[in-house]
Design an enzyme around this catalytic site. Structure first.
Site, PDB file in Angstrom:
ATOM      1  N   ARG A   2     -16.201 -50.628-178.741  1.00 11.36           N
ATOM      2  CA  ARG A   2     -16.987 -49.781-179.579  1.00 11.36           C
ATOM      3  C   ARG A   2     -16.104 -48.993-180.784  1.00 11.36           C
ATOM      4  NH1 ARG A   2     -21.894 -45.686-179.224  1.00 11.36           N
ATOM      5  NH2 ARG A   2     -21.301 -44.449-180.891  1.00 11.36           N
TER       6      ARG A   2
ATOM      7  N   ARG B 162     -21.195 -48.421-186.830  1.00 14.93           N
ATOM      8  CA  ARG B 162     -20.884 -48.476-185.172  1.00 14.93           C
ATOM      9  C   ARG B 162     -20.831 -50.062-185.034  1.00 14.93           C
ATOM     10  NH1 ARG B 162     -24.610 -44.758-183.601  1.00 14.93           N
ATOM     11  NH2 ARG B 162     -23.791 -43.673-185.187  1.00 14.93           N
TER      12      ARG B 162
ATOM     13  N   ASP C  97     -23.989 -49.792-179.968  1.00 11.70           N
ATOM     14  CA  ASP C  97     -24.787 -48.656-179.620  1.00 11.70           C
ATOM     15  C   ASP C  97     -25.752 -48.901-178.609  1.00 11.70           C
ATOM     16  OD1 ASP C  97     -24.458 -45.914-180.296  1.00 11.70           O
ATOM     17  OD2 ASP C  97     -25.901 -45.986-181.876  1.00 11.70           O
TER      18      ASP C  97
ATOM     19  N   ASP D  10     -28.758 -47.037-176.535  1.00 17.40           N
ATOM     20  CA  ASP D  10     -29.264 -45.767-176.405  1.00 17.40           C
ATOM     21  C   ASP D  10     -30.465 -45.619-175.113  1.00 17.40           C
ATOM     22  OD1 ASP D  10     -27.605 -44.248-178.249  1.00 17.40           O
ATOM     23  OD2 ASP D  10     -28.925 -44.596-179.824  1.00 17.40           O
TER      24      ASP D  10
END
Ligand code: GSY
Length: 175
Positions: A84, A93, A96, A98
């Site tokens: 990452r 990015r 990710d 989440d």
């Protein structure tokens, strides 16, 4: 696997599709996680900090033996394993992961809040989530999530990019 969680994935740096595929693969291989369903992949306009490249976003549904805290640690470790990169908080990015929802639990710790506090305002989360769980009810909301879809801004900023099971083919699981 006793717990159900929904995880949002996003990438807007490097080979975005490869990052999503690898993240889904890592989730599906984990011995305490079972991949139940995954959405199509959407190309989405950046929300928040807008001067960055387009994202690819998707949502997956998993069941797991992991506690919410351990699932979070596992997702963070997967982000690291995938190399990452993120130079600024709201900026580009590589990958990710989440956690959006963990069972129907309202979790509020320093590291994790569920339901994810910004999920209801984000078309790039809601559209793929509704694709795989069309009648989902989010605790704290009066009506099922799909009732709110018409009020969510930026819907036109979320475009199907690779349809699940479509030609092309991105088909890690069936619903
Ligand atoms: O919180 C996720 C990172 N992120 C995204 C994203 O994944 N997709 C879009 N379209 N915009 C975003 N802004 C941020 S921050």
């Amino acid at each position: 696997m006793d717990n159900t969680a929904f995880i949002a994935l996003g990438s807007n740096m490097g080979d975005r599709f490869e990052f999503l595929k690898k993240a889904v693969h890592l989730l599906s291989e984990h011995h305490d996680i079972r991949l139940v369903n995954s959405s199509s992949i959407y190309e989405t306009d950046p929300v928040g900090y807008e001067d960055q490249d387009l994202f690819l976003n998707m949502v997956v549904k998993v069941t797991t033996n992991l506690s919410a805290e351990h699932l979070l640690d596992t997702c963070l470790q997967m982000e690291l394993d995938l190399g990452r990169k993120r130079e600024m908080k709201w900026g580009p990015r590589t990958i990710d992961l989440d956690i959006l929802l963990y069972n129907q639990e309202n979790i509020e710790t320093e590291k994790l809040i569920t339901p994810h506090p910004r999920m209801a305002e984000r078309a790039f989360v809601i559209i793929p989530l509704l694709e795989i769980e069309k009648d989902i009810i989010i605790q704290g909301m009066e009506k099922p999530l799909h009732f709110y879809l018409s009020n969510i801004p930026d819907k036109e900023g979320v475009r199907i990019w690779k349809r699940k099971n479509g030609e092309g083919v991105f088909a890690p699981t069936e619903s």
